[in-house]
Write a protein that holds these residues in place. Structure first.
Motif, PDB file in Angstrom:
ATOM      1  N   ASP A 127      54.743  31.544  51.980  1.00 26.45           N
ATOM      2  CA  ASP A 127      55.210  31.346  50.610  1.00 26.45           C
ATOM      3  C   ASP A 127      56.548  30.611  50.594  1.00 26.45           C
ATOM      4  N   GLN A 142      52.350  28.111  41.696  1.00 21.81           N
ATOM      5  CA  GLN A 142      52.577  29.484  42.127  1.00 21.81           C
ATOM      6  C   GLN A 142      52.853  30.379  40.927  1.00 21.81           C
ATOM      7  N   SER A 147      49.861  35.319  43.664  1.00 22.01           N
ATOM      8  CA  SER A 147      50.285  36.213  44.733  1.00 22.01           C
ATOM      9  C   SER A 147      49.371  37.434  44.833  1.00 22.01           C
TER      10      SER A 147
END
Length: 354
Positions: A127, A142, A147
């Motif tokens: 990341d 993102q 996530s």
């Protein structure tokens, strides 16, 4: 096999702790080890619960980076609870006192949540690498949802690797052995276990270290370039003397002032972004170092045991296990030490309760 300190039959099978007749009851090795394990695991449990509550309660902490830290904290909580209920009785009694089903659950927890921590660290490193290497792409695509999807995929991946190994091992183990021991039988399926250990433990370590080295090199190259704020058109006109040759126009001044305000805001954002990246890099550095120092003994133990179980001595097992306990305890301390937002959130929790 046996050694001067322990009687160790097979890989992790059963152990006989030595009894020092000259020592008091509280200085026996089994009791000392139990007390140390309880201290580490209880502290880890409390600290990780505080981190979990902080991330869930404060929206400012719900970032991509912190969602990975939340996953590590939850894994450490479950691992600590499971180890408190299983490792300590095993160490104290010298044998596993519970049922075969409880042993299977403990083996699942020990492998699953140790691996989850290492794989999540690999996701954290990747990341940060994407954020540093392709910042525009990172900001565009993102999100917290992204996530969560990545974390869910890691959970599925680890279950596909770990559950078959444990269930296959427990299914082929005789009933009498299953009730007396609590470990993987490394003799039964060595090829499968070696492959599983490499994919579960060594692959994420390699990904984490490789991504971290790339990030460190990119952060170092950034220091060679100093961002200078671009000049607005009004300043450029003054430096070139054009203001003396051209008539003053109100719309030109307004446009220049607008450009100056936008340019100032852009410069401020450019200055804050590297500072934010540096803080994340310092936390990542501490987490990577912690993984290498405290998870590597367990990774080596599992690999060595899969190659030849006679090398998997009890002393080696205790060292690997306590290293994992220290890692669980250290993670929330690193979050608190390197993240100002996390420190403020934890302080706010105590202020709310008071």
């Amino acid at each position: 096999m046996s050694d001067p300190d322990f009687s160790w039959h097979g890989a992790n099978a059963s152990l006989t702790m030595p009894v020092d007749q000259t020592a008091g009851p509280w200085l026996q090795p089994s009791i000392v080890l139990c007390l140390l394990a309880i201290l580490l695991l209880a502290s880890s449990l409390i600290a990780n619960i505080l981190i979990t509550i902080s991330i869930l309660c404060f929206p400012k902490l719900r970032t991509n980076f912190n969602f990975y830290l939340l996953n590590i904290a939850v894994s450490d909580i479950i691992f600590s609870v499971s180890s408190l209920g299983n490792f300590c009785p095993l160490t104290y009694y010298g044998y596993y006192p519970f049922s075969s089903g409880a042993c299977t659950a403990w083996l699942y927890s020990e492998f699953m949540f140790s691996a989850m921590t290492e794989w999540t660290m690999a996701m954290v490193a990747l990341d940060r690498l994407v954020c540093i290497s392709w910042p525009m792409f990172y900001r565009k695509y993102q999100s917290s949802k992204y996530s969560v999807i990545i974390i869910a995929m890691v959970w599925i991946w680890l279950h596909l690797l770990i559950l078959p190994s444990i269930l296959l091992d427990r299914a082929t183990l005789p009933d009498d052995a299953a009730s007396e021991r609590c470990s993987i039988d490394y003799h039964a399926h060595p090829g499968w276990l070696i492959t599983c250990v490499i994919l579960v433990f060594w692959l994420p370590e390699t990904v984490t270290i490789t991504a971290y080295i790339r990030i460190a090199l990119k952060m170092r190259s950034r220091k060679k370039f100093v961002d200078t704020p671009s000049s607005n058109s009004l300043d450029s006109d003054f430096r070139q003397g054009k203001n003396e040759e051209q008539p003053l126009r109100l719309e030109g001044i307004a446009k220049s002032q607008t450009n100056y305000a936008v340019d100032t805001l852009s410069t401020s954002m450019r200055q804050r972004r590297p500072n934010k990246d540096r803080k994340a890099f310092r936390l990542l550095s501490a987490l990577v170092l912690s993984v290498i120092v405290f998870c590597l003994p367990a990774d080596i133990y599992y690999f060595v045991a899969a190659l030849d179980s006679k090398w998997a001595t009890h002393v080696f097992y205790q060292l690997a296990t306590f290293s994992t306990f220290i890692h669980c305890f250290l993670n929330p301390l690193l979050y608190h030490a390197y993240s100002e937002d996390m420190r403020n959130a934890v302080k706010s929790l105590f202020h709310r309760s008071s």
